[in-house]
Design a protein around this motif. Structure first.
Motif, PDB file in Angstrom:
ATOM      1  N   VAL A   1       0.841  -1.206   0.000  1.00  0.00           N
ATOM      2  CA  VAL A   1       0.000   0.000   0.000  1.00  0.00           C
ATOM      3  C   VAL A   1       0.873   1.251   0.000  1.00  0.00           C
ATOM      4  O   VAL A   1       1.978   1.252   0.541  1.00  0.00           O
ATOM      5  CB  VAL A   1      -0.974   0.015   1.208  1.00  0.00           C
ATOM      6  N   ASN A   2       0.361   2.297  -0.621  1.00  0.00           N
ATOM      7  CA  ASN A   2       1.085   3.564  -0.635  1.00  0.00           C
ATOM      8  C   ASN A   2       0.115   4.727  -0.493  1.00  0.00           C
ATOM      9  O   ASN A   2      -1.096   4.552  -0.611  1.00  0.00           O
ATOM     10  CB  ASN A   2       1.935   3.698  -1.896  1.00  0.00           C
ATOM     11  N   GLU A   3       0.676   5.912  -0.238  1.00  0.00           N
ATOM     12  CA  GLU A   3      -0.189   7.067  -0.056  1.00  0.00           C
ATOM     13  C   GLU A   3      -0.425   7.780  -1.373  1.00  0.00           C
ATOM     14  O   GLU A   3       0.341   7.642  -2.321  1.00  0.00           O
ATOM     15  CB  GLU A   3       0.352   8.014   1.009  1.00  0.00           C
ATOM     16  N   SER A   4      -1.495   8.539  -1.417  1.00  0.00           N
ATOM     17  CA  SER A   4      -1.894   9.249  -2.614  1.00  0.00           C
ATOM     18  C   SER A   4      -0.951  10.401  -2.915  1.00  0.00           C
ATOM     19  O   SER A   4      -0.490  11.088  -2.019  1.00  0.00           O
ATOM     20  CB  SER A   4      -3.312   9.795  -2.439  1.00  0.00           C
ATOM     21  N   THR A   5      -0.694  10.597  -4.201  1.00  0.00           N
ATOM     22  CA  THR A   5       0.086  11.756  -4.613  1.00  0.00           C
ATOM     23  C   THR A   5      -0.826  12.924  -4.967  1.00  0.00           C
ATOM     24  O   THR A   5      -0.359  14.040  -5.103  1.00  0.00           O
ATOM     25  CB  THR A   5       0.957  11.426  -5.844  1.00  0.00           C
ATOM     26  N   ILE A   6      -2.122  12.669  -5.128  1.00  0.00           N
ATOM     27  CA  ILE A   6      -3.012  13.759  -5.519  1.00  0.00           C
ATOM     28  C   ILE A   6      -3.946  14.199  -4.400  1.00  0.00           C
ATOM     29  O   ILE A   6      -4.370  15.326  -4.362  1.00  0.00           O
ATOM     30  CB  ILE A   6      -3.840  13.431  -6.776  1.00  0.00           C
TER      31      ILE A   6
ATOM     32  N   ARG B   1       7.751   8.755   9.736  1.00  0.00           N
ATOM     33  CA  ARG B   1       7.111   7.734  10.577  1.00  0.00           C
ATOM     34  C   ARG B   1       5.628   8.043  10.762  1.00  0.00           C
ATOM     35  O   ARG B   1       4.784   7.154  10.689  1.00  0.00           O
ATOM     36  CB  ARG B   1       7.789   7.658  11.944  1.00  0.00           C
ATOM     37  N   ALA B   2       5.331   9.300  11.032  1.00  0.00           N
ATOM     38  CA  ALA B   2       3.933   9.697  11.259  1.00  0.00           C
ATOM     39  C   ALA B   2       3.104   9.501   9.994  1.00  0.00           C
ATOM     40  O   ALA B   2       1.980   8.990  10.056  1.00  0.00           O
ATOM     41  CB  ALA B   2       3.863  11.150  11.721  1.00  0.00           C
ATOM     42  N   ARG B   3       3.638   9.881   8.858  1.00  0.00           N
ATOM     43  CA  ARG B   3       2.907   9.710   7.591  1.00  0.00           C
ATOM     44  C   ARG B   3       2.624   8.236   7.331  1.00  0.00           C
ATOM     45  O   ARG B   3       1.521   7.853   6.945  1.00  0.00           O
ATOM     46  CB  ARG B   3       3.691  10.308   6.432  1.00  0.00           C
ATOM     47  N   GLY B   4       3.625   7.388   7.518  1.00  0.00           N
ATOM     48  CA  GLY B   4       3.443   5.955   7.301  1.00  0.00           C
ATOM     49  C   GLY B   4       2.433   5.357   8.269  1.00  0.00           C
ATOM     50  O   GLY B   4       1.588   4.549   7.880  1.00  0.00           O
ATOM     51  N   ALA B   5       2.509   5.774   9.527  1.00  0.00           N
ATOM     52  CA  ALA B   5       1.565   5.262  10.530  1.00  0.00           C
ATOM     53  C   ALA B   5       0.139   5.691  10.204  1.00  0.00           C
ATOM     54  O   ALA B   5      -0.794   4.892  10.322  1.00  0.00           O
ATOM     55  CB  ALA B   5       1.962   5.749  11.920  1.00  0.00           C
ATOM     56  N   HIS B   6      -0.040   6.927   9.771  1.00  0.00           N
ATOM     57  CA  HIS B   6      -1.385   7.402   9.413  1.00  0.00           C
ATOM     58  C   HIS B   6      -1.939   6.651   8.203  1.00  0.00           C
ATOM     59  O   HIS B   6      -3.120   6.320   8.161  1.00  0.00           O
ATOM     60  CB  HIS B   6      -1.387   8.903   9.134  1.00  0.00           C
ATOM     61  N   LEU B   7      -1.079   6.375   7.252  1.00  0.00           N
ATOM     62  CA  LEU B   7      -1.523   5.619   6.077  1.00  0.00           C
ATOM     63  C   LEU B   7      -1.971   4.214   6.488  1.00  0.00           C
ATOM     64  O   LEU B   7      -3.061   3.778   6.134  1.00  0.00           O
ATOM     65  CB  LEU B   7      -0.393   5.515   5.053  1.00  0.00           C
ATOM     66  N   LEU B   8      -1.142   3.521   7.247  1.00  0.00           N
ATOM     67  CA  LEU B   8      -1.482   2.160   7.655  1.00  0.00           C
ATOM     68  C   LEU B   8      -2.689   2.125   8.579  1.00  0.00           C
ATOM     69  O   LEU B   8      -3.444   1.153   8.581  1.00  0.00           O
ATOM     70  CB  LEU B   8      -0.276   1.492   8.313  1.00  0.00           C
ATOM     71  N   GLU B   9      -2.893   3.201   9.331  1.00  0.00           N
ATOM     72  CA  GLU B   9      -4.047   3.275  10.233  1.00  0.00           C
ATOM     73  C   GLU B   9      -5.358   3.108   9.473  1.00  0.00           C
ATOM     74  O   GLU B   9      -6.294   2.469   9.960  1.00  0.00           O
ATOM     75  CB  GLU B   9      -4.033   4.608  10.984  1.00  0.00           C
ATOM     76  N   TYR B  10      -5.444   3.656   8.266  1.00  0.00           N
ATOM     77  CA  TYR B  10      -6.653   3.520   7.449  1.00  0.00           C
ATOM     78  C   TYR B  10      -6.995   2.042   7.243  1.00  0.00           C
ATOM     79  O   TYR B  10      -8.123   1.611   7.475  1.00  0.00           O
ATOM     80  CB  TYR B  10      -6.471   4.218   6.094  1.00  0.00           C
ATOM     81  N   PHE B  11      -6.010   1.248   6.809  1.00  0.00           N
ATOM     82  CA  PHE B  11      -6.241  -0.155   6.491  1.00  0.00           C
ATOM     83  C   PHE B  11      -6.487  -0.984   7.748  1.00  0.00           C
ATOM     84  O   PHE B  11      -7.378  -1.832   7.776  1.00  0.00           O
ATOM     85  CB  PHE B  11      -5.066  -0.715   5.686  1.00  0.00           C
ATOM     86  N   VAL B  12      -5.701  -0.744   8.783  1.00  0.00           N
ATOM     87  CA  VAL B  12      -5.845  -1.498  10.028  1.00  0.00           C
ATOM     88  C   VAL B  12      -7.199  -1.209  10.678  1.00  0.00           C
ATOM     89  O   VAL B  12      -7.882  -2.123  11.147  1.00  0.00           O
ATOM     90  CB  VAL B  12      -4.672  -1.187  10.991  1.00  0.00           C
ATOM     91  N   THR B  13      -7.611   0.051  10.678  1.00  0.00           N
ATOM     92  CA  THR B  13      -8.913   0.419  11.258  1.00  0.00           C
ATOM     93  C   THR B  13     -10.044  -0.267  10.519  1.00  0.00           C
ATOM     94  O   THR B  13     -10.956  -0.825  11.130  1.00  0.00           O
ATOM     95  CB  THR B  13      -9.101   1.950  11.237  1.00  0.00           C
TER      96      THR B  13
END
Length: 175
Positions: free
Chosen positions: A12-17, A82-94
């Motif tokens: 998974v990766n974060e959006s560029t847009i 670290r914060a950006r990665g944690a926030h991204l993964l939080e979406y999927f884990v939640t």
């Protein structure tokens, strides 16, 4: 007798847009497709493994002039990443916890295609799911394609989920 759950690794990766901390269109689409078409209502039969690979900027400063970098700048950059990665993964884990699917999530740093294949070898999931941005042949030469690399080199079956046409931005490189 109930066996071990099927372990599905997802890159998974974060959006560029859409900006931080939203998942990319391709990652979100692959995740939703996996839930609807594979997991369905059998939440105890699967375990999702989310890997986010942070690709370091060439000089590591995201358009900052590195000539003026201090030790504090490096510390701030690591904390921000670290914060950006944690926030991204939080979406999927939640989302997994909301519907009762066991999951794990972690972050690696490096080239996405190389790290995905390395982690597949280390973790040995039953298969890997990756999203595809639908790049044309010209764009593939310059941007590269993680999904094609993984399909050729990962030591497990790879399922590539294409973006829906109505989800594609004007420039397919954007995601």
């Amino acid at each position: 007798m109930e066996g071990e759950p099927t372990r599905i690794m997802m890159g998974v990766n974060e959006s560029t847009i859409k900006g931080y901390p939203h998942p990319s269109i391709s990652s979100r689409g692959a995740f939703e497709w996996t839930l609807q078409k594979i997991v369905r209502s059998n939440t105890s039969g699967f375990k999702l493994l989310f890997l986010h690979v942070q690709v370091p900027d060439e000089d590591g400063f995201d358009d900052m002039d590195s000539i003026y970098a201090s030790p504090e700048d490096f510390k701030d950059m690591k904390n921000r990443d670290r914060a950006r990665g944690a926030h991204l993964l939080e979406y999927f884990v939640t989302r997994c916890h909301e519907i009762g699917i066991p999951c794990e999530a972690w972050i690696k740093r490096g080239d996405a295609k190389e790290e995905l294949c390395h982690e597949v070898k280390r973790v040995q999931p039953d298969f890997l799911v990756v999203g595809s941005r639908g790049l044309g042949p010209f764009q593939r030469v310059f941007v590269g394609t993680v999904s094609e690399f993984c399909a050729k080199h990962a030591e497990c079956p790879v399922l590539t989920i294409k973006r829906r046409a109505d989800e594609a931005p004007q420039d397919p490189v954007d995601d």
